[in-house]
Design a protein around this motif. Structure first.
Motif, PDB file in Angstrom:
ATOM      1  N   GLU A   1       5.862  11.784   8.259  1.00 46.63           N
ATOM      2  CA  GLU A   1       4.570  12.468   8.339  1.00 46.63           C
ATOM      3  C   GLU A   1       3.873  12.059   9.645  1.00 46.63           C
ATOM      4  N   LEU A   2       3.193  12.995  10.298  1.00 44.16           N
ATOM      5  CA  LEU A   2       2.500  12.683  11.536  1.00 44.16           C
ATOM      6  C   LEU A   2       1.219  11.895  11.259  1.00 44.16           C
ATOM      7  N   PHE A   3       0.987  10.854  12.096  1.00 47.44           N
ATOM      8  CA  PHE A   3      -0.277  10.121  11.997  1.00 47.44           C
ATOM      9  C   PHE A   3      -1.391  10.957  12.616  1.00 47.44           C
ATOM     10  N   SER A   4      -2.523  11.021  11.916  1.00 41.07           N
ATOM     11  CA  SER A   4      -3.660  11.808  12.388  1.00 41.07           C
ATOM     12  C   SER A   4      -4.949  11.203  11.844  1.00 41.07           C
ATOM     13  N   GLU A   5      -6.061  11.767  12.274  1.00 40.70           N
ATOM     14  CA  GLU A   5      -7.347  11.276  11.772  1.00 40.70           C
ATOM     15  C   GLU A   5      -7.514  11.561  10.287  1.00 40.70           C
ATOM     16  N   GLU A   6      -6.645  12.383   9.743  1.00 37.62           N
ATOM     17  CA  GLU A   6      -6.725  12.689   8.316  1.00 37.62           C
ATOM     18  C   GLU A   6      -6.095  11.591   7.451  1.00 37.62           C
ATOM     19  N   ASN A   7      -5.119  10.848   8.047  1.00 40.07           N
ATOM     20  CA  ASN A   7      -4.415   9.865   7.208  1.00 40.07           C
ATOM     21  C   ASN A   7      -4.474   8.422   7.714  1.00 40.07           C
ATOM     22  N   ILE A   8      -5.030   8.210   8.901  1.00 43.39           N
ATOM     23  CA  ILE A   8      -5.208   6.818   9.374  1.00 43.39           C
ATOM     24  C   ILE A   8      -6.641   6.651   9.893  1.00 43.39           C
ATOM     25  N   PHE A   9      -7.120   5.435   9.866  1.00 42.43           N
ATOM     26  CA  PHE A   9      -8.443   5.131  10.425  1.00 42.43           C
ATOM     27  C   PHE A   9      -8.504   3.673  10.872  1.00 42.43           C
ATOM     28  N   CYS A  10      -9.566   3.367  11.613  1.00 43.34           N
ATOM     29  CA  CYS A  10      -9.774   2.003  12.117  1.00 43.34           C
ATOM     30  C   CYS A  10     -10.899   1.349  11.340  1.00 43.34           C
ATOM     31  N   ILE A  11     -10.571   0.251  10.682  1.00 43.72           N
ATOM     32  CA  ILE A  11     -11.576  -0.504   9.930  1.00 43.72           C
ATOM     33  C   ILE A  11     -11.360  -1.997  10.158  1.00 43.72           C
ATOM     34  N   ARG A  12     -12.340  -2.776   9.763  1.00 39.48           N
ATOM     35  CA  ARG A  12     -12.229  -4.226   9.828  1.00 39.48           C
ATOM     36  C   ARG A  12     -11.436  -4.725   8.624  1.00 39.48           C
ATOM     37  N   PRO A  13     -10.755  -5.865   8.758  1.00 37.18           N
ATOM     38  CA  PRO A  13     -10.668  -6.751   9.913  1.00 37.18           C
ATOM     39  C   PRO A  13      -9.551  -6.322  10.873  1.00 37.18           C
ATOM     40  N   LEU A  14      -9.521  -6.982  12.017  1.00 43.69           N
ATOM     41  CA  LEU A  14      -8.440  -6.777  12.971  1.00 43.69           C
ATOM     42  C   LEU A  14      -7.119  -7.147  12.307  1.00 43.69           C
ATOM     43  N   ASN A  15      -6.093  -6.322  12.533  1.00 45.84           N
ATOM     44  CA  ASN A  15      -4.764  -6.653  12.014  1.00 45.84           C
ATOM     45  C   ASN A  15      -3.780  -6.687  13.184  1.00 45.84           C
ATOM     46  N   LYS A  16      -2.493  -6.612  12.877  1.00 43.34           N
ATOM     47  CA  LYS A  16      -1.484  -6.701  13.932  1.00 43.34           C
ATOM     48  C   LYS A  16      -1.473  -5.470  14.836  1.00 43.34           C
ATOM     49  N   ASN A  17      -2.147  -4.408  14.409  1.00 43.29           N
ATOM     50  CA  ASN A  17      -2.212  -3.180  15.206  1.00 43.29           C
ATOM     51  C   ASN A  17      -3.679  -2.878  15.505  1.00 43.29           C
ATOM     52  N   SER A  18      -4.153  -3.361  16.651  1.00 40.53           N
ATOM     53  CA  SER A  18      -5.558  -3.244  17.023  1.00 40.53           C
ATOM     54  C   SER A  18      -5.973  -1.789  17.228  1.00 40.53           C
ATOM     55  N   ALA A  19      -7.257  -1.553  17.052  1.00 39.46           N
ATOM     56  CA  ALA A  19      -7.810  -0.208  17.272  1.00 39.46           C
ATOM     57  C   ALA A  19      -7.550   0.288  18.692  1.00 39.46           C
ATOM     58  N   GLU A  20      -7.349  -0.621  19.627  1.00 41.82           N
ATOM     59  CA  GLU A  20      -7.098  -0.194  21.008  1.00 41.82           C
ATOM     60  C   GLU A  20      -5.765   0.555  21.140  1.00 41.82           C
ATOM     61  N   ASN A  21      -4.893   0.450  20.102  1.00 43.67           N
ATOM     62  CA  ASN A  21      -3.593   1.152  20.132  1.00 43.67           C
ATOM     63  C   ASN A  21      -3.667   2.545  19.521  1.00 43.67           C
TER      64      ASN A  21
ATOM     65  N   ASN B   1      -1.779   5.355  20.997  1.00 47.97           N
ATOM     66  CA  ASN B   1      -0.329   5.165  20.977  1.00 47.97           C
ATOM     67  C   ASN B   1       0.261   5.483  19.606  1.00 47.97           C
ATOM     68  N   VAL B   2      -0.629   5.615  18.606  1.00 46.12           N
ATOM     69  CA  VAL B   2      -0.175   5.842  17.228  1.00 46.12           C
ATOM     70  C   VAL B   2      -0.378   7.285  16.793  1.00 46.12           C
ATOM     71  N   VAL B   3      -1.581   7.796  17.030  1.00 50.24           N
ATOM     72  CA  VAL B   3      -1.907   9.131  16.533  1.00 50.24           C
ATOM     73  C   VAL B   3      -0.959  10.170  17.155  1.00 50.24           C
ATOM     74  N   GLY B   4      -0.459  11.063  16.304  1.00 49.52           N
ATOM     75  CA  GLY B   4       0.480  12.097  16.757  1.00 49.52           C
ATOM     76  C   GLY B   4       1.933  11.698  16.623  1.00 49.52           C
ATOM     77  N   LYS B   5       2.198  10.402  16.349  1.00 50.26           N
ATOM     78  CA  LYS B   5       3.583   9.942  16.168  1.00 50.26           C
ATOM     79  C   LYS B   5       3.995  10.095  14.698  1.00 50.26           C
ATOM     80  N   LYS B   6       5.313  10.103  14.475  1.00 47.03           N
ATOM     81  CA  LYS B   6       5.845  10.208  13.112  1.00 47.03           C
ATOM     82  C   LYS B   6       5.897   8.848  12.446  1.00 47.03           C
ATOM     83  N   SER B   7       5.559   8.834  11.192  1.00 53.75           N
ATOM     84  CA  SER B   7       5.672   7.600  10.416  1.00 53.75           C
ATOM     85  C   SER B   7       7.147   7.298  10.156  1.00 53.75           C
ATOM     86  N   LYS B   8       7.525   6.035  10.320  1.00 56.04           N
ATOM     87  CA  LYS B   8       8.912   5.642  10.118  1.00 56.04           C
ATOM     88  C   LYS B   8       9.172   5.125   8.705  1.00 56.04           C
TER      89      LYS B   8
END
Length: 339
Positions: free
Chosen positions: A299-319, A322-329
């Motif tokens: 499934e493609l990552f989009s604003e409909e299925n992913i979001f940025c919330i606290r706390p910081l994890n291994k995948n920072s909001a700055e990425n 690099n994530v949105v529009g890619k396929k979920s593995k």
């Protein structure tokens, strides 16, 4: 400029001036107190009475208020004067007490004396800024020079610096002190932004000679870039003499140095990076990328299925981009970290 062995990075000059009231014993006590409160220099005024002022010269208003109108300026200065021999004793005494001795000179005779006894730092008072013959002479003595700029303008300062250099002074030898020559200086006339103006124009070491009766004004000067602070110093503001009322007593002088030290800590080093105290909070104030709902593999990552919330994890909001529009593995459950 001399390195300060005290806690402050700022060079602190305790301007004793003539607050010894002509007493060698009192002068030594002032040296002791200057040392105890943390000053870098104990500073005096060395003048030859036959080369300082006209015999009929009047006094400034603040001097009249302090010592009365009956005596002339020359008579006042005679009462406040210490001889060259007495200043030599003070130089030796200060060295013994492990505090630097400095003095303002007012004639070639005075500066020659200061060089002869081994004084390494010369102060030229504001009133001598147009005394070009003296400036050229002092510039040739191969000493560190601190020049006060009270009651002067930029063209006058330029000419003064030019004549110091004509004598042989180098840029590294010269420190300019912004100053106001009113005693005490009204806060509205301090014009501390001139510190940056002088630094920008002359590209020399710059400081501030303060004649207010406050402890906060020098702190502001340090925040604006003053590397040297000169402040009049007395044992007691109620003593009789022209400068006691515009001076700080030992308690207030010590308080001023404490405030300057605190200001230096607050100002920091100018390097913009996370401080040790805030690093531990980064995890809690920044955001990571999470699944907003269940996501299926491919499934493609989009604003409909992913979001940025606290706390910081291994995948920072700055990425995000690099994530949105890619396929979920793989499959994700809601609120899982997106790898």
């Amino acid at each position: 400029m001399v390195k300060n062995k005290m806690k402050t990075k700022t060079i602190i000059i305790a301007e004793i001036g003539v607050n010894h009231n002509g007493s060698l014993k009192l002068a030594k006590k002032l040296i002791d107190k200057a040392k105890s409160v943390g000053a870098t220099f104990a500073k005096f005024q060395v003048y030859s009475i036959d080369e300082i002022v006209h015999e009929k010269s009047a006094k400034a208003d603040y001097q009249n208020k302090a010592v009365g109108k009956k005596i002339t300026q020359l008579e006042m200065l005679k009462k406040l004067n210490l001889t060259h021999e007495e200043h030599h004793k003070l130089f030796i005494y200060a060295k013994k007490k492990k505090i630097n001795y400095m003095a303002s000179g007012f004639s070639k005779k005075d500066f020659y004396f200061l060089k002869k006894i081994g004084c390494k730092y010369f102060k030229i008072p504001s009133g001598e800024i147009t005394n070009l013959n003296l400036l050229k002479y002092v510039g040739g003595l191969k000493r560190k020079i601190i020049l006060s700029t009270g009651a002067s303008n930029i063209p006058e300062i330029k000419k003064a610096v030019k004549y110091l250099k004509y004598g042989g002074a180098k840029d590294l030898d010269i420190t300019l002190l912004h100053c106001n020559s009113a005693y005490p200086t009204p806060p509205k006339d301090c014009n501390l932004k001139s510190i940056n103006t002088i630094k920008k124009i002359f590209k020399l070491s710059v400081g501030y000679s303060d004649h207010t009766n406050q402890t906060d004004v020098p702190v502001i000067a340090v925040a604006l870039g003053a590397e040297v602070i000169e402040k009049h110093f007395t044992l007691n503001n109620k003593m009789k003499g022209p400068d006691h009322k515009s001076s700080l007593n030992p308690g207030n002088f010590k308080l001023m140095i404490k405030k300057i030290n605190n200001a230096e800590i607050i100002l920091g080093n100018g390097i913009k990076k996370p401080s040790p105290s805030e690093i531990k909070n980064i995890e809690f104030i920044r955001r990571g990328i999470y699944s907003k709902k269940n996501i299926k593999k491919n499934e493609l990552f989009s604003e409909e299925n992913i979001f940025c919330i606290r706390p910081l994890n291994k995948n920072s909001a700055e990425n995000w981009f690099n994530v949105v529009g890619k396929k979920s593995k793989k499959n994700y459950l809601k609120n899982q970290t997106i790898d």
